[in-house]
Design a protein around this motif. Structure first.
Motif, PDB file in Angstrom:
ATOM      1  N   ASP A  16       7.400  66.819   7.833  1.00 44.67           N
ATOM      2  CA  ASP A  16       6.934  64.554   7.666  1.00 44.67           C
ATOM      3  C   ASP A  16       5.914  64.255   8.153  1.00 44.67           C
ATOM      4  O   ASP A  16       5.870  64.071   9.160  1.00 44.67           O
ATOM      5  CB  ASP A  16       8.763  64.151   8.057  1.00 44.67           C
ATOM      6  CG  ASP A  16       8.047  62.959   8.049  1.00 44.67           C
ATOM      7  OD1 ASP A  16       7.188  62.291   7.648  1.00 44.67           O
ATOM      8  OD2 ASP A  16       9.598  62.242   8.446  1.00 44.67           O
TER       9      ASP A  16
ATOM     10  N   HIS B 185       4.808  68.992  16.648  1.00 41.23           N
ATOM     11  CA  HIS B 185       6.173  68.835  17.405  1.00 41.23           C
ATOM     12  C   HIS B 185       7.236  69.034  16.474  1.00 41.23           C
ATOM     13  O   HIS B 185       8.290  68.756  16.037  1.00 41.23           O
ATOM     14  CB  HIS B 185       6.459  67.945  18.449  1.00 41.23           C
ATOM     15  CG  HIS B 185       5.348  67.976  19.478  1.00 41.23           C
ATOM     16  ND1 HIS B 185       6.450  68.920  20.471  1.00 41.23           N
ATOM     17  CD2 HIS B 185       4.844  67.844  20.199  1.00 41.23           C
ATOM     18  CE1 HIS B 185       5.023  68.389  22.258  1.00 41.23           C
ATOM     19  NE2 HIS B 185       4.657  68.150  21.070  1.00 41.23           N
ATOM     20  N   ARG B 186       6.666  67.750  15.236  1.00 38.29           N
ATOM     21  CA  ARG B 186       7.524  67.628  13.915  1.00 38.29           C
ATOM     22  C   ARG B 186       7.997  69.235  13.254  1.00 38.29           C
ATOM     23  O   ARG B 186       8.587  69.523  12.396  1.00 38.29           O
ATOM     24  CB  ARG B 186       6.789  66.576  13.135  1.00 38.29           C
ATOM     25  CG  ARG B 186       7.232  65.491  14.123  1.00 38.29           C
ATOM     26  CD  ARG B 186       6.608  64.047  12.139  1.00 38.29           C
ATOM     27  NE  ARG B 186       6.257  63.121  13.144  1.00 38.29           N
ATOM     28  CZ  ARG B 186       6.227  62.280  11.949  1.00 38.29           C
ATOM     29  NH1 ARG B 186       5.601  62.458  11.194  1.00 38.29           N
ATOM     30  NH2 ARG B 186       5.827  60.533  13.335  1.00 38.29           N
ATOM     31  N   THR B 187       6.482  69.858  13.007  1.00 41.06           N
ATOM     32  CA  THR B 187       6.454  70.766  12.366  1.00 41.06           C
ATOM     33  C   THR B 187       7.776  71.791  13.255  1.00 41.06           C
ATOM     34  O   THR B 187       8.125  73.572  12.826  1.00 41.06           O
ATOM     35  CB  THR B 187       5.055  72.018  12.060  1.00 41.06           C
ATOM     36  OG1 THR B 187       4.273  70.356  12.174  1.00 41.06           O
ATOM     37  CG2 THR B 187       5.010  73.021  11.763  1.00 41.06           C
TER      38      THR B 187
ATOM     39  N   GLU C 201       0.975  64.883  17.581  1.00 42.55           N
ATOM     40  CA  GLU C 201       2.765  64.532  17.073  1.00 42.55           C
ATOM     41  C   GLU C 201       2.724  65.805  15.767  1.00 42.55           C
ATOM     42  O   GLU C 201       4.332  65.952  15.449  1.00 42.55           O
ATOM     43  CB  GLU C 201       2.587  63.583  16.623  1.00 42.55           C
ATOM     44  CG  GLU C 201       2.244  62.294  17.691  1.00 42.55           C
ATOM     45  CD  GLU C 201       2.375  61.442  17.388  1.00 42.55           C
ATOM     46  OE1 GLU C 201       2.485  59.733  18.841  1.00 42.55           O
ATOM     47  OE2 GLU C 201       1.607  60.747  16.364  1.00 42.55           O
TER      48      GLU C 201
END
Length: 467
Positions: free
Chosen positions: A329, A341-343, A338
């Protein structure tokens, strides 16, 4: 209440065909555990979803599921001990003694032959010049990858031993991808070395066999837990566009690749500082490249996963690999930190669903929501430790990853498989010639380098949707 012994006595009195059917019916009435367990009885079981697909495809594309490995053995090799050790490994692993046969319902069943059949040929090339012997060896390795193996006959492996000099041999293994994955090569070589050193009496069967897993997968998918997980994962990807089907079909192409050391090393250092593995960092960068290419803020990338989610499966030979779709996303213009961290969260979530075979997850006739697959291989490095013999790996023909990993290869664009060695990352990109050109694949890789370089020089900058 009837006892287990009573059930076994009743089953033993039935004809063989009905006895195995009764075992399957009894097993179907028992609760399905969350992880595979030894199956009841030794009769046929349904094949895995991947096996069923390869079985159908090899009927029109012979050798489509053949993989090949080659090793150089330098030293005084005892060929008889080697043959005995190979037979012992075939005896130890049921996956290497399986065949697919038709059933009364017209669906294939996975059966295990009681005794192993070693298909082993030898050739002496020591009389040729070194150059001529090398050329013939390379030809044999190439031919091995085209060996026609098939599940119906049980011919799922074939070995060639070439003597290229008085104390030098090349061992070539052709294996059917329906019963042998990348992880299996380490298990196979470790067992082969143990059988050669200590004798085949030191090769007891593993705790779990591949048919145990196949039987469990079928029951779990039909049970309430598997059905609920399947519905949940399908809902996750329901809104994602399907991968575009290549109008011209599928034709394999290969491209050797290597990532630039400087930008990648700096990018991986940034990723490590954020708690991301090299795979997560490279995947995040590829996600940015694809998002910009497609003009979207969310992308799905497929990645092959080992599928050995139960510890007992790690010691078994078999084809456990599946593809897990990972949804990245990029909404809101995150910085690369950032996005890392989503990954991390997306990868952890996806790997938690390795029990779902991709052939079942996307089985409604439409392509998966990804057309690019990405892998950073980390198979355990198990040396073939033979006494007095130096072992070296020989390069072989590129694997058929798109046809192995894609329910519909014609809908795929590329599969990028990389390995990290000595601080460098490189490997092979397999692509569909009807969907992409070599420069398209190179563009993905140079894009990764550019994203990582930009992330290092401007880590606080938001990721824009376009260059």
């Amino acid at each position: 209440m009837a006892t287990a012994a009573g059930f076994e006595g009743t089953l033993a009195a039935l004809p063989e065909a009905k006895r195995e059917l009764a075992r399957l019916m009894l097993a179907a009435r028992q609760p399905v555990p969350a992880h595979p367990a030894p199956r009841s009885g030794a009769g046929p079981v349904p094949p895995t979803a991947l096996q069923a697909r390869l079985w159908r495809r090899e009927r029109t594309h012979p050798a489509v599921a053949t993989g090949s490995h080659a090793l150089r053995l330098t030293g005084p090799l005892d060929t008889r001990r080697l043959r005995d050790a190979l037979t012992g490994v075939l005896r130890r692993h049921e996956a290497l003694r399986t065949r697919l046969t038709g059933s009364t319902a017209g669906r294939p069943l996975l059966e295990v032959d009681e005794e192993p059949v070693l298909r082993f040929t030898e050739a002496d090339l020591s009389g040729f010049t070194p150059q001529a012997a090398a050329a013939r060896t390379a030809l044999q390795i190439t031919e091995s990858a085209s060996t026609v193996l098939d599940l119906e006959s049980g011919r799922t492996s074939a070995f060639r031993l070439l003597r290229t000099a008085p104390d030098e041999h090349v061992l070539i293994l052709a294996s059917h991808l329906a019963v042998f994955d990348g992880w299996s090569s380490g298990v196979f070589l470790a067992d082969l070395a143990a059988g050669y050193r200590e004798g085949t009496g030191h090769l007891p069967p593993p705790e779990l066999q591949f048919p145990d897993y196949a039987a469990w997968q079928h029951r779990w998918l039909d049970g309430p837990d598997g059905s609920a997980e399947l519905a949940c994962r399908r809902a996750v990807f329901a809104s994602d566009p399907r991968a575009r089907r290549a109008a011209g079909g599928f034709e394999r192409g290969h491209l050797p690749v290597r990532l630039a050391r400087g930008p990648v090393a700096r990018g991986l250092e940034l990723g490590a500082a954020e708690g991301a593995t090299p795979f997560m960092t490279l995947l995040a960068a590829l996600g940015v490249v694809l998002a910009r290419r497609e003009g979207r803020t969310a992308v799905v990338i497929g990645t092959p996963a080992a599928g050995r989610f139960a510890g007992a499966l790690e010691g078994a030979v078999g084809q456990f690999t599946t593809v897990v779709p990972i949804r990245l996303d990029l909404t809101g213009g995150p910085t690369f930190r950032e996005l890392l961290h989503r990954t991390r969260a997306a990868v952890a979530d996806a790997l938690g669903h390795q029990r779902l075979p991709v052939d079942v997850l996307f089985s409604d006739g439409t392509p998966p929501p990804y057309d690019v697959l990405f892998a950073l291989h980390n198979y355990p490095a198990v040396p073939l430790d033979l006494p007095g013999i130096e072992v070296g790996q020989l390069p072989g023909p590129p694997a058929r990853h798109l046809e192995l990993y894609s329910p519909d290869p014609a809908a795929a664009l590329a599969c990028v498989g990389l390995v990290e060695r000595d601080g460098e990352i490189g490997g092979t990109a397999e692509y569909n010639r009807h969907a992409a050109a070599p420069e398209d694949v190179r563009g993905l890789l140079t894009g990764i380098e550019e994203v990582l370089d930009r992330a290092h020089t401007a880590p606080a900058s938001p990721l824009t949707p376009r260059h």
